[in-house]
Write a protein that holds these residues in place. Structure first.
Motif, mmCIF file in Angstrom:
data_model
loop_
_atom_site.group_PDB
_atom_site.id
_atom_site.type_symbol
_atom_site.label_atom_id
_atom_site.label_comp_id
_atom_site.label_asym_id
_atom_site.label_seq_id
_atom_site.Cartn_x
_atom_site.Cartn_y
_atom_site.Cartn_z
ATOM 1 N N THR A 27 81.592 -24.095 -3.513
ATOM 2 C CA THR A 27 81.375 -24.404 -2.165
ATOM 3 C C THR A 27 81.655 -26.081 -2.039
ATOM 4 O O THR A 27 81.736 -26.617 -0.970
ATOM 5 C CB THR A 27 79.852 -24.262 -1.757
ATOM 6 O OG1 THR A 27 79.096 -25.141 -2.605
ATOM 7 C CG2 THR A 27 79.532 -22.846 -1.775
ATOM 8 N N GLY A 28 81.938 -26.689 -2.922
ATOM 9 C CA GLY A 28 82.336 -28.377 -3.187
ATOM 10 C C GLY A 28 80.838 -29.190 -2.802
ATOM 11 O O GLY A 28 81.064 -30.203 -2.650
ATOM 12 N N LEU A 29 79.578 -28.319 -2.774
ATOM 13 C CA LEU A 29 78.615 -29.155 -2.828
ATOM 14 C C LEU A 29 78.283 -29.875 -3.979
ATOM 15 O O LEU A 29 78.433 -29.488 -5.014
ATOM 16 C CB LEU A 29 77.407 -28.137 -2.589
ATOM 17 C CG LEU A 29 75.875 -28.467 -2.157
ATOM 18 C CD1 LEU A 29 75.923 -29.311 -0.728
ATOM 19 C CD2 LEU A 29 75.111 -27.293 -2.179
ATOM 20 N N LEU A 34 72.633 -30.937 -3.591
ATOM 21 C CA LEU A 34 71.622 -29.634 -3.569
ATOM 22 C C LEU A 34 70.612 -29.991 -4.445
ATOM 23 O O LEU A 34 69.493 -29.435 -4.022
ATOM 24 C CB LEU A 34 72.736 -28.910 -4.713
ATOM 25 C CG LEU A 34 71.933 -27.504 -4.924
ATOM 26 C CD1 LEU A 34 71.460 -26.719 -3.786
ATOM 27 C CD2 LEU A 34 72.644 -26.555 -5.978
ATOM 28 N N SER A 35 70.398 -30.942 -5.287
ATOM 29 C CA SER A 35 69.303 -31.369 -5.775
ATOM 30 C C SER A 35 68.198 -32.145 -4.883
ATOM 31 O O SER A 35 66.965 -31.714 -4.797
ATOM 32 C CB SER A 35 69.327 -32.366 -7.087
ATOM 33 O OG SER A 35 69.935 -33.557 -6.633
ATOM 34 N N SER A 41 65.120 -33.421 -9.349
ATOM 35 C CA SER A 41 66.098 -34.680 -9.615
ATOM 36 C C SER A 41 67.475 -33.996 -10.041
ATOM 37 O O SER A 41 67.620 -32.955 -10.363
ATOM 38 C CB SER A 41 65.545 -35.451 -10.820
ATOM 39 O OG SER A 41 65.676 -34.488 -12.089
ATOM 40 N N ASN A 42 68.223 -34.936 -9.765
ATOM 41 C CA ASN A 42 69.876 -34.594 -10.277
ATOM 42 C C ASN A 42 69.913 -34.248 -11.605
ATOM 43 O O ASN A 42 70.499 -33.206 -11.728
ATOM 44 C CB ASN A 42 70.577 -35.726 -10.056
ATOM 45 C CG ASN A 42 72.105 -35.402 -9.873
ATOM 46 O OD1 ASN A 42 72.475 -34.405 -9.843
ATOM 47 N ND2 ASN A 42 72.961 -36.649 -10.608
ATOM 48 N N ARG A 62 65.122 -20.640 -4.788
ATOM 49 C CA ARG A 62 65.494 -21.417 -3.817
ATOM 50 C C ARG A 62 66.845 -21.870 -4.349
ATOM 51 O O ARG A 62 67.811 -22.084 -3.285
ATOM 52 C CB ARG A 62 64.405 -22.506 -3.669
ATOM 53 C CG ARG A 62 63.021 -22.435 -3.356
ATOM 54 C CD ARG A 62 62.279 -23.787 -3.300
ATOM 55 N NE ARG A 62 62.623 -24.647 -2.491
ATOM 56 C CZ ARG A 62 62.774 -25.867 -2.825
ATOM 57 N NH1 ARG A 62 62.403 -26.228 -3.933
ATOM 58 N NH2 ARG A 62 63.266 -26.824 -1.876
ATOM 59 N N TRP A 63 67.257 -22.188 -5.543
ATOM 60 C CA TRP A 63 68.646 -22.350 -5.777
ATOM 61 C C TRP A 63 69.449 -21.418 -5.361
ATOM 62 O O TRP A 63 70.719 -21.740 -4.904
ATOM 63 C CB TRP A 63 68.553 -22.678 -7.433
ATOM 64 C CG TRP A 63 69.843 -23.195 -8.224
ATOM 65 C CD1 TRP A 63 71.020 -23.858 -7.523
ATOM 66 C CD2 TRP A 63 70.126 -22.961 -9.561
ATOM 67 N NE1 TRP A 63 71.773 -24.102 -8.431
ATOM 68 C CE2 TRP A 63 71.169 -23.764 -9.783
ATOM 69 C CE3 TRP A 63 69.449 -22.582 -10.750
ATOM 70 C CZ2 TRP A 63 71.833 -23.705 -10.993
ATOM 71 C CZ3 TRP A 63 69.743 -22.523 -11.997
ATOM 72 C CH2 TRP A 63 71.113 -23.152 -12.041
ATOM 73 N N ALA A 64 69.256 -20.143 -5.614
ATOM 74 C CA ALA A 64 70.364 -19.052 -5.316
ATOM 75 C C ALA A 64 70.274 -19.003 -3.697
ATOM 76 O O ALA A 64 71.469 -18.783 -3.537
ATOM 77 C CB ALA A 64 69.715 -17.570 -6.040
ATOM 78 N N HIS A 65 69.357 -18.983 -3.212
ATOM 79 C CA HIS A 65 69.004 -18.879 -1.642
ATOM 80 C C HIS A 65 70.172 -19.899 -1.009
ATOM 81 O O HIS A 65 70.818 -19.594 -0.198
ATOM 82 C CB HIS A 65 67.773 -18.964 -0.992
ATOM 83 C CG HIS A 65 67.479 -18.743 0.388
ATOM 84 N ND1 HIS A 65 67.815 -19.735 1.208
ATOM 85 C CD2 HIS A 65 67.758 -17.526 1.062
ATOM 86 C CE1 HIS A 65 67.471 -19.359 2.491
ATOM 87 N NE2 HIS A 65 67.456 -17.716 2.355
ATOM 88 N N GLU A 66 69.986 -21.195 -1.397
ATOM 89 C CA GLU A 66 70.723 -22.393 -0.978
ATOM 90 C C GLU A 66 72.137 -22.112 -1.190
ATOM 91 O O GLU A 66 73.220 -22.527 -0.387
ATOM 92 C CB GLU A 66 70.200 -23.789 -1.504
ATOM 93 C CG GLU A 66 69.081 -24.215 -1.151
ATOM 94 C CD GLU A 66 68.904 -24.447 0.341
ATOM 95 O OE1 GLU A 66 70.020 -24.965 1.046
ATOM 96 O OE2 GLU A 66 67.951 -24.202 0.996
#
Length: 165
Positions: A27-29, A34-35, A41-42, A62-66
């Motif tokens: 996605t280039g995010l 994302l963090s 934290s990063n 949350r990670w998957a959902h985002e």
């Protein structure tokens, strides 16, 4: 009692975390962006992506959902994904997710006439922990969900989110 994690379960957990890294990169995010959204934290996100650490179940969801995914329980013999229960008003999103994931696991256990005590011994958790997972009262870690599914000949996968509306 210790969770009985085998190499296949660890590989599955690592694969899910690697899929999420690949999705972020596709996605280039940026990791920083994302963090920030995930409120971690990063460095924490980097450790998850490199599989140095595993996120809590809530953070994994949350990670998957985002990134446009959700966890799914899938029959190894290729059966369809069970239908999603109707969301419960007032229940936190994470609780709704475990209540979506737990029914096929509980159904498989019951169909095979395995008691919670016996499955708990096979998985390496107490009967009460398994009961709380099945009832959606407690969130297992990803590796525990994978082991639980594996012992019932099911698997945990990432599936693209399908927005209903």
């Amino acid at each position: 009692m210790a969770l009985r994690v085998n190499a296949a379960a660890q590989r599955r957990s690592n694969a899910i975390q690697s899929q999420l890294l690949a999705a972020r990169e596709t996605t280039g995010l940026s990791r920083e962006s994302l963090s920030e959204v995930l409120e971690v934290s990063n460095r924490t996100l980097r450790d998850w992506e490199r599989r140095y650490e595993s996120p809590s179940f809530t953070n994994l969801l949350r990670w998957a959902h985002e990134l446009g995914f959700r966890l799914a329980i899938v029959d190894r013999q290729g059966g369809p994904e069970p239908p999603c229960p109707t969301p419960e008003d007032g229940a936190p999103w994470e609780v709704q997710e475990i209540r979506r994931l737990a029914p096929p696991l509980k159904s498989r256990r019951l169909a095979r006439k395995i008691s919670q005590t016996d499955l708990g011994l096979i998985i390496g958790v107490s009967r009460s922990s398994l009961q709380r997972w099945e009832d959606g009262e407690q969130l297992p870690r990803l590796i525990a969900l994978i082991v639980w599914a594996d012992r019932l000949d099911l698997t945990v996968e990432l599936h693209p989110l399908v927005e209903h509306g």
